[in-house]
Design an enzyme around this catalytic site. Structure first.
Site, mmCIF file in Angstrom:
data_model
loop_
_atom_site.group_PDB
_atom_site.id
_atom_site.type_symbol
_atom_site.label_atom_id
_atom_site.label_comp_id
_atom_site.label_asym_id
_atom_site.label_seq_id
_atom_site.Cartn_x
_atom_site.Cartn_y
_atom_site.Cartn_z
ATOM 1 N N SER A 18 6.381 35.983 8.478
ATOM 2 C CA SER A 18 6.438 36.364 9.884
ATOM 3 C C SER A 18 5.206 37.180 10.264
ATOM 4 C CB SER A 18 7.707 37.179 10.155
ATOM 5 O OG SER A 18 7.659 38.404 9.454
ATOM 6 N N GLN A 19 4.935 37.235 11.564
ATOM 7 C CA GLN A 19 3.781 37.993 12.033
ATOM 8 C C GLN A 19 3.969 39.488 11.792
ATOM 9 O OE1 GLN A 19 0.882 36.699 13.213
ATOM 10 N NE2 GLN A 19 0.172 38.797 13.064
ATOM 11 N N SER A 20 5.184 39.992 11.969
ATOM 12 C CA SER A 20 5.426 41.418 11.757
ATOM 13 C C SER A 20 5.209 41.795 10.299
ATOM 14 C CB SER A 20 6.854 41.771 12.183
ATOM 15 O OG SER A 20 7.800 40.990 11.472
#
Length: 604
Positions: free
Chosen positions: A253-255
């Protein structure tokens, strides 16, 4: 699981079977006796269910878990649960189930919630930390115990209607407590049919799955729609959402990437952050909307691996769900991508009792190691052949270097070579396996890794004249233009400074960065000139065509031949160009047409 479940539904069991169930009592001295009479519980139209110990290729002996397909098995082997159980097995501890594992993870996250570490999203660190925390607690106080209790996600029950060597297994997560006696009474109270449920507020359960930007949720009634034999699940509410949140090719994920490497500033990362926020908002709004059903749900099953995903459901201000709620449980088996069909499959898996061989749940005897006399042990060691060949130091170095070359890890490779006093010309072992790419330079060239080639030649001082067993140098394995240019640039920088015989290496003539820049500028100028000339000719053809049409109209007839001639000339012009040039001209022509239409609209 690969074994077929029974044809029964846990909330609508046959009365004779339900009345005969008693919690199973296992004993190490158990010796099954043949039953005097058994009654078949499977309808004639259904095949006899397979037992749990039927040999299948989808079974994980470490976690004592079966999977339905090869895809599920691969996903399970990559899961945190499997890695955690592997560590426990190596340490001589029992495996844990999915529900117990998620409970341990929750406790671990709460214990480190105040930490400022940036590696909270690292699965490997999380599993290692969890194993380190639980390993001491898992040591038995009484080391003289004679048997281990089998860890299983099921409660098992005996019945005189079953063969003596089989039991009925029901998932523990459907019971309110560890005690199967209390849970059995509750299940007996919840038995009803669709006709009995009319006009009543029937019990419901909820299932939520979140991962990889995919969300699926449903509120399911405990009654079944028997009119649909192929799909009897009664879904009261359902919702699926998909958002682009995972980084393509790189994964994750980007986070998680932001927490590990810092906040990226690309357009794609901004889109993914926005989508993560929108997905979180949509899920929480859905939970708020479904709150009346969730408040009376008997069970709330959640599959949301990772701190980020679980944070969507728990721990925020005004959260509908509480992770401490006894109704909130994990799903005790491997699931696929979150979809509406997968939610229904999960419910069917949870609520279908299974008929299993008793021996699958029998306690496993613990045998203490017997210390043999020195002479006997030495003799046994001499006779015993090694089960697995030990790797030589050269083979271990080869594994490390090959992995770093394939991932283009330049600095770690240099540090590894220096720490182990190896050169960039280190020959891979075993030689028979690496006859095509015997050195790191050969491997980098064959994989088309120009940055690694440059690093090995200039920084690592790799010898470009070394040949493989096939008589080919690294240059001859180069797969693309960029890799060949890396060799030629290195030759231009090292020629005169090194003792390599560049003619023997086969590397082309030396290049400099200035040569490449000039060549690219020349190619760009030629392309621009070709494009401009093509556009000029096309405009000229268009003007001639328009003039011919005006002349034909003025004479009272259309000169079809001149139009055809103009089109043919236009096609001949485009046919002599490269596909890229034709595409550019086509885009230019469309842009001019749009501008002409806009100008005409303004004049009107």
């Amino acid at each position: 699981m690969s074994s077929k479940p029974s044809p029964f539904y846990v909330y609508s069991l046959p009365a004779t079977l339900l009345a005969s169930l008693t919690p199973t009592s296992f004993s190490t001295s158990y010796n099954p006796e043949p039953a005097e009479e058994t009654i078949s519980l499977t309808p004639a139209s259904d095949p006899v269910p397979q037992s749990f110990n039927t040999p299948t290729s989808g079974r994980c002996n470490t976690c004592d878990l079966d999977t339905e397909s090869l895809e599920d098995q691969r996903a399970h082997f990559k899961s945190d649960l499997h890695r955690f159980n592997v560590k426990r097995k190596i340490a001589g501890q029992d495996a844990v189930g999915q529900a117990e594992f998620e409970k341990l993870l929750d406790e671990l996250e709460e214990s480190i919630s105040g930490s400022d570490s940036d590696s909270d999203d690292s699965d490997v660190d999380k599993v290692s930390a969890l194993f380190g925390k639980s390993s001491l607690a898992a040591v038995p106080e009484d080391e003289t115990e004679q048997a281990k209790v089998h860890k299983s996600p099921f409660h098992t029950f005996d019945s005189p209607l079953l063969p003596s060597d089989e039991v009925l297994a029901i998932y523990k997560c459907l019971f309110p407590a560890e005690s199967s006696d209390e849970g059995l009474e509750l299940i007996k109270k919840q038995q009803f049919t669709s006709d009995e449920a009319k006009g009543k507020e029937t019990p419901v359960s909820a299932i939520f799955m979140l991962g990889g930007g995919h969300f699926a949720g449903a509120v399911i009634s405990h009654t079944q729609n028997m009119a649909k034999k192929n799909d009897p699940v009664t879904v009261l509410l359902h919702k699926t959402v998909h958002r682009y949140t995972t980084r393509r090719k790189q994964g994750g994920s980007q986070s998680a990437n932001d927490n590990a490497k810092g906040k990226a500033s690309s357009a794609g990362s901004s889109i993914r952050r926005h989508n993560e926020a929108m997905l979180e908002k949509e899920v929480r709004e859905l939970l708020e909307e479904w709150k009346p059903y969730l408040d009376r749900a008997s069970h709330i099953f959640i599959r949301a691996n990772g701190r980020q995903n679980r944070g969507v459901f728990f721990g925020y201000e005004g959260a509908v769900l509480n992770s401490r709620d006894s109704r909130v449980k994990g799903i005790p088996f491997t699931t696929r991508r979150a979809t509406g069909d997968e939610v229904k499959r999960v419910w069917g898996e949870l609520t279908r009792p299974r008929i299993a061989k008793r021996e699958m749940f029998m306690p496993k005897p613990v045998s203490k190691p017997v210390v043999a006399p020195a002479a006997t042990a030495a003799t046994a060691a001499e006779k015993k052949e090694p089960e697995e060949k030990e790797l030589t130091p050269e083979e271990l170095h080869t594994m490390q270097i090959v992995a770093m070359v394939k991932k283009s890890r330049l600095n770690p490779l240099g540090s590894y070579l220096a720490a182990n006093k190896l050169t960039a010309d280190f020959r891979f072992e075993p030689a028979a396996q690496y006859h095509h790419t015997p050195t790191a330079l050969h491997l980098a060239a064959s994989l088309s890794l120009p940055r690694m080639v440059t690093y090995l030649l200039i920084t690592g001082k790799a010898d470009p004249t070394i040949s493989s067993e096939e008589g080919r140098t690294a240059w001859e394995l180069s797969g693309d233009r960029a890799t060949r240019e890396a060799f030629r640039l290195a030759r231009g920088e090292l020629e005169g400074k090194s003792s390599w015989d560049w003619a023997k290496s086969g590397v082309g003539s030396a290049l400099t960065k200035r040569d490449i820049a000039e060549r690219e500028a020349k190619e760009k100028a030629e392309l621009a000139s070709e494009r401009a000339e093509a556009v000029r000719r096309l405009e000229q053809q268009q003007q001639q065509k328009q003039q011919q049409q005006k002349t034909a109209t003025a004479g009272g007839k259309k000169l079809a031949s001149s139009v055809v001639t103009g089109v043919s000339a236009n096609e001949q012009l485009l046919a002599g160009l490269t596909p890229e040039a034709r595409m550019r001209i086509e885009r230019e022509r469309r842009a001019r047409a749009v501008e002409a239409r806009m100008a005409a609209a303004r004049r009107q």
